[in-house]
Design an enzyme around this catalytic site. Structure first.
Site, PDB file in Angstrom:
ATOM      1  N   TRP A  33       4.746 -53.403 -43.139  1.00 51.81           N
ATOM      2  CA  TRP A  33       3.509 -54.188 -43.229  1.00 51.81           C
ATOM      3  C   TRP A  33       2.266 -53.346 -42.966  1.00 51.81           C
ATOM      4  O   TRP A  33       1.143 -53.824 -43.119  1.00 51.81           O
ATOM      5  CB  TRP A  33       3.551 -55.388 -42.275  1.00 51.81           C
ATOM      6  CG  TRP A  33       4.176 -55.088 -40.962  1.00 51.81           C
ATOM      7  CD1 TRP A  33       3.551 -54.645 -39.840  1.00 51.81           C
ATOM      8  CD2 TRP A  33       5.563 -55.206 -40.644  1.00 51.81           C
ATOM      9  NE1 TRP A  33       4.463 -54.465 -38.844  1.00 51.81           N
ATOM     10  CE2 TRP A  33       5.710 -54.814 -39.304  1.00 51.81           C
ATOM     11  CE3 TRP A  33       6.700 -55.587 -41.363  1.00 51.81           C
ATOM     12  CZ2 TRP A  33       6.955 -54.793 -38.655  1.00 51.81           C
ATOM     13  CZ3 TRP A  33       7.933 -55.575 -40.718  1.00 51.81           C
ATOM     14  CH2 TRP A  33       8.048 -55.185 -39.388  1.00 51.81           C
ATOM     15  N   GLU A  46       2.900 -60.763 -38.726  1.00 52.62           N
ATOM     16  CA  GLU A  46       2.607 -61.186 -37.350  1.00 52.62           C
ATOM     17  C   GLU A  46       3.334 -62.490 -37.008  1.00 52.62           C
ATOM     18  O   GLU A  46       3.816 -62.660 -35.891  1.00 52.62           O
ATOM     19  CB  GLU A  46       1.103 -61.348 -37.135  1.00 52.62           C
ATOM     20  CG  GLU A  46       0.345 -60.038 -37.054  1.00 52.62           C
ATOM     21  CD  GLU A  46       0.844 -59.113 -35.955  1.00 52.62           C
ATOM     22  OE1 GLU A  46       1.444 -59.585 -34.975  1.00 52.62           O
ATOM     23  OE2 GLU A  46       0.651 -57.892 -36.095  1.00 52.62           O
ATOM     24  N   GLN A  51       8.150 -63.429 -31.052  1.00 53.73           N
ATOM     25  CA  GLN A  51       9.443 -63.643 -30.385  1.00 53.73           C
ATOM     26  C   GLN A  51      10.596 -62.934 -31.098  1.00 53.73           C
ATOM     27  O   GLN A  51      11.747 -63.294 -30.885  1.00 53.73           O
ATOM     28  CB  GLN A  51       9.804 -65.139 -30.299  1.00 53.73           C
ATOM     29  CG  GLN A  51       8.685 -66.056 -29.935  1.00 53.73           C
ATOM     30  CD  GLN A  51       8.480 -66.139 -28.447  1.00 53.73           C
ATOM     31  OE1 GLN A  51       9.329 -65.699 -27.677  1.00 53.73           O
ATOM     32  NE2 GLN A  51       7.371 -66.657 -28.028  1.00 53.73           N
ATOM     33  N   THR A  52      10.310 -62.005 -31.981  1.00 52.00           N
ATOM     34  CA  THR A  52      11.391 -61.405 -32.768  1.00 52.00           C
ATOM     35  C   THR A  52      11.210 -59.888 -32.842  1.00 52.00           C
ATOM     36  O   THR A  52      10.085 -59.403 -32.972  1.00 52.00           O
ATOM     37  CB  THR A  52      11.388 -62.001 -34.208  1.00 52.00           C
ATOM     38  OG1 THR A  52      11.223 -63.409 -34.102  1.00 52.00           O
ATOM     39  CG2 THR A  52      12.679 -61.710 -34.937  1.00 52.00           C
ATOM     40  N   TYR A  91      12.629 -70.530 -34.461  1.00 56.11           N
ATOM     41  CA  TYR A  91      11.269 -71.089 -34.375  1.00 56.11           C
ATOM     42  C   TYR A  91      10.782 -71.475 -35.777  1.00 56.11           C
ATOM     43  O   TYR A  91       9.814 -70.927 -36.310  1.00 56.11           O
ATOM     44  CB  TYR A  91      10.306 -70.088 -33.726  1.00 56.11           C
ATOM     45  CG  TYR A  91      10.721 -69.688 -32.343  1.00 56.11           C
ATOM     46  CD1 TYR A  91      10.426 -70.497 -31.253  1.00 56.11           C
ATOM     47  CD2 TYR A  91      11.433 -68.520 -32.130  1.00 56.11           C
ATOM     48  CE1 TYR A  91      10.823 -70.135 -29.969  1.00 56.11           C
ATOM     49  CE2 TYR A  91      11.846 -68.161 -30.855  1.00 56.11           C
ATOM     50  CZ  TYR A  91      11.531 -68.972 -29.785  1.00 56.11           C
ATOM     51  OH  TYR A  91      11.927 -68.613 -28.541  1.00 56.11           O
ATOM     52  N   TYR A 129      -3.836 -65.448 -31.046  1.00 58.98           N
ATOM     53  CA  TYR A 129      -3.251 -64.122 -31.258  1.00 58.98           C
ATOM     54  C   TYR A 129      -3.234 -63.756 -32.738  1.00 58.98           C
ATOM     55  O   TYR A 129      -3.710 -62.694 -33.146  1.00 58.98           O
ATOM     56  CB  TYR A 129      -1.824 -64.064 -30.683  1.00 58.98           C
ATOM     57  CG  TYR A 129      -1.117 -62.821 -31.120  1.00 58.98           C
ATOM     58  CD1 TYR A 129      -1.365 -61.609 -30.491  1.00 58.98           C
ATOM     59  CD2 TYR A 129      -0.250 -62.826 -32.214  1.00 58.98           C
ATOM     60  CE1 TYR A 129      -0.772 -60.439 -30.931  1.00 58.98           C
ATOM     61  CE2 TYR A 129       0.343 -61.672 -32.664  1.00 58.98           C
ATOM     62  CZ  TYR A 129       0.087 -60.479 -32.017  1.00 58.98           C
ATOM     63  OH  TYR A 129       0.668 -59.330 -32.469  1.00 58.98           O
ATOM     64  N   ASP A 147      -1.190 -60.593 -26.899  1.00 60.78           N
ATOM     65  CA  ASP A 147       0.138 -61.179 -26.682  1.00 60.78           C
ATOM     66  C   ASP A 147       0.714 -60.575 -25.395  1.00 60.78           C
ATOM     67  O   ASP A 147       0.008 -59.878 -24.650  1.00 60.78           O
ATOM     68  CB  ASP A 147       1.049 -60.919 -27.887  1.00 60.78           C
ATOM     69  CG  ASP A 147       1.348 -59.439 -28.074  1.00 60.78           C
ATOM     70  OD1 ASP A 147       0.726 -58.613 -27.368  1.00 60.78           O
ATOM     71  OD2 ASP A 147       2.205 -59.104 -28.906  1.00 60.78           O
ATOM     72  N   CYS A 206       4.694 -48.274 -23.031  1.00 63.35           N
ATOM     73  CA  CYS A 206       4.472 -49.118 -21.849  1.00 63.35           C
ATOM     74  C   CYS A 206       5.439 -50.310 -21.944  1.00 63.35           C
ATOM     75  O   CYS A 206       5.050 -51.441 -22.182  1.00 63.35           O
ATOM     76  CB  CYS A 206       3.010 -49.573 -21.806  1.00 63.35           C
ATOM     77  SG  CYS A 206       2.517 -50.099 -20.162  1.00 63.35           S
ATOM     78  N   CYS A 214       5.519 -43.087 -18.874  1.00 61.79           N
ATOM     79  CA  CYS A 214       4.142 -42.655 -18.548  1.00 61.79           C
ATOM     80  C   CYS A 214       3.878 -41.193 -18.894  1.00 61.79           C
ATOM     81  O   CYS A 214       2.741 -40.834 -19.225  1.00 61.79           O
ATOM     82  CB  CYS A 214       3.856 -42.899 -17.067  1.00 61.79           C
ATOM     83  SG  CYS A 214       4.054 -44.616 -16.606  1.00 61.79           S
ATOM     84  N   CYS A 223      -4.701 -44.571 -15.828  1.00 62.92           N
ATOM     85  CA  CYS A 223      -3.909 -45.753 -15.481  1.00 62.92           C
ATOM     86  C   CYS A 223      -3.799 -45.957 -13.964  1.00 62.92           C
ATOM     87  O   CYS A 223      -3.281 -45.108 -13.239  1.00 62.92           O
ATOM     88  CB  CYS A 223      -2.520 -45.601 -16.094  1.00 62.92           C
ATOM     89  SG  CYS A 223      -1.459 -46.988 -15.732  1.00 62.92           S
ATOM     90  N   THR A 322      14.068 -71.522 -25.552  1.00 64.02           N
ATOM     91  CA  THR A 322      13.178 -71.032 -24.493  1.00 64.02           C
ATOM     92  C   THR A 322      13.328 -71.840 -23.207  1.00 64.02           C
ATOM     93  O   THR A 322      13.438 -71.275 -22.123  1.00 64.02           O
ATOM     94  CB  THR A 322      11.712 -71.097 -24.962  1.00 64.02           C
ATOM     95  OG1 THR A 322      11.663 -70.637 -26.308  1.00 64.02           O
ATOM     96  CG2 THR A 322      10.813 -70.233 -24.103  1.00 64.02           C
TER      97      THR A 322
END
Ligand code: SF4
Length: 374
Positions: A33, A46, A51-52, A91, A129, A147, A206, A214, A223, A322
């Site tokens: 994408w 998006e 959730q995937t 979903y 989002y 998110d 992260c 890090c 940070c 969920t």
């Protein structure tokens, strides 16, 4: 008012912009994408990525674009075809909203996505989002897409120990990022880069639920969590409530022609409007007595105008949503339809089930049994 979201040594959050953007330009992963980030491609990816995992989305994205290469083609898909293309991603309201939104775009926006955050936000299924992601990545507007990944990154950078799941935390961080975008995104491509860079950092360095990498992070010198050695304590989450359990007896009702019964779920609520295998809600805790389950299955057949022959108990299965777990037991039963058979039940062949009717993943174990018996 003093800015609570500051980097190491009290530096303002804006200091992250230059090192993070440079790092992203040199290190961005090639994702399908990203090759041609049209508003439609950004929107579709998006929505799929919510959730995937990326790897799970790749084949769906390719299949979906082959079936619906643009917004008019998406608007023309039937609900069943849309659900079939989405089958297994979960979903399902996301897919239904894509279809609804495509129709609105064709009717009101000339089959284009509006170049405006508020107008995007007003479309079905497009929340803060997704609107932020489309507006910044596809249109280069100064709007963050916040998110869980981005919240985690910002909380660690600023050593913020607020509950990351609390709406107030998200609101505060989103407002701060809007201000940062306004100040920093001055040249073409800045907003698109910043949004994707924040996402990318959260996905590859992260990391959630483990120690972040890090040593490879372009923001390490800025940070606060790294400076205070508290990376693994952040993001902070308040303890979760226990998930509810619901017990069900799933019925594989096979008629004389080798077809199986399915039915539509009610439009409202969990898995609204999707096809499902018929099932009976059991009391909690449920019985595991095979005779009792057999009696319940036969009662269901009687009430739905089916003549029931021999039955077999099937292995249990479990599906975790969920906020809810379905504990399922199963019963396979040969039936004969009568003139009183309920119109709510639709008998379809295993081939039709494979190619035309999407069943939610919650029924995957029982669907496999149908395939194995074919
Ligand atoms: S230094 Fe570590 S904790 Fe801080 S943003 Fe980078 S990866 Fe995350």
């Amino acid at each position: 008012m003093k800015d609570a979201l500051t980097l190491s040594r009290g530096l303002p959050l804006e200091e992250l912009f230059v090192p993070l953007s440079s790092w992203y330009r040199e290190n961005a992963r090639p994702l399908p994408w990203r090759e041609n980030a049209t508003p439609y491609h950004v929107w579709l990816s998006e929505v799929m990525l919510q959730q995937t995992r990326i790897e799970a989305v790749r084949p769906y994205y390719a299949r979906f674009l082959a079936a619906a290469p643009d917004i008019p083609a998406l608007a023309a898909l039937s609900d069943d075809r849309l659900m079939k293309l989405w089958e297994g991603l979960g979903y399902y309201s996301r897919a239904r909203n894509l279809g609804r939104t495509a129709i609105v775009l064709c009717e009101q926006y000339g089959a284009q996505m509006p170049r405006d955050y508020a107008a995007l936000r007003a479309l079905p299924g497009i929340g803060e989002y997704t609107a932020g992601a489309i507006a910044s990545i596809a249109f280069d507007l100064p709007t963050p897409a916040v998110d869980g990944n981005v919240l985690r990154v910002v909380c660690r950078l600023t050593a913020d120990r607020s509950d990351v799941l609390a709406p107030a935390t998200k609101k505060r961080i989103t407002a701060r990022l809007f201000a940062l975008y306004e100040k920093c995104c001055r040249q073409a491509g800045d907003a698109a880069t910043l949004t994707q860079a924040l996402m990318e950092l959260g996905e590859v360095l992260c990391l959630p639920n483990r120690a972040p990498l890090c040593d490879a992070c372009p923001l390490a010198p800025l940070c606060r969590a790294r400076e205070e050695k508290c990376q693994t304590e952040i993001p902070f989450r308040s303890p979760k409530k226990a998930r509810k359990e619901s017990h069900k007896l799933v019925l594989l009702l096979r008629d004389d022609k080798g077809r199986y019964a399915i039915r539509r779920r009610p439009e409202d609520g969990l898995l609204g409007g999707l096809w499902e295998l018929p099932h009976i809600d059991l009391p909690t805790p449920s019985t595991e007595d095979g005779d009792a389950l057999d009696r319940l299955a036969r009662e269901f057949c009687r009430e739905n105008g089916l003549l029931a022959a021999e039955s077999t108990t099937l292995p249990p299965s479990k599906h975790i949503f969920t906020h809810l777990t379905w504990q399922m037991q199963g019963c396979y039963i040969n039936v004969t339809q009568t003139e009183h058979t309920s119109r709510e039940l639709l008998f379809v062949s295993p081939e039709e089930l494979r190619t035309q009717y999407a069943l939610p993943t919650a029924f995957a174990a029982y669907r496999r049994i149908i395939v194995a018996k074919t």
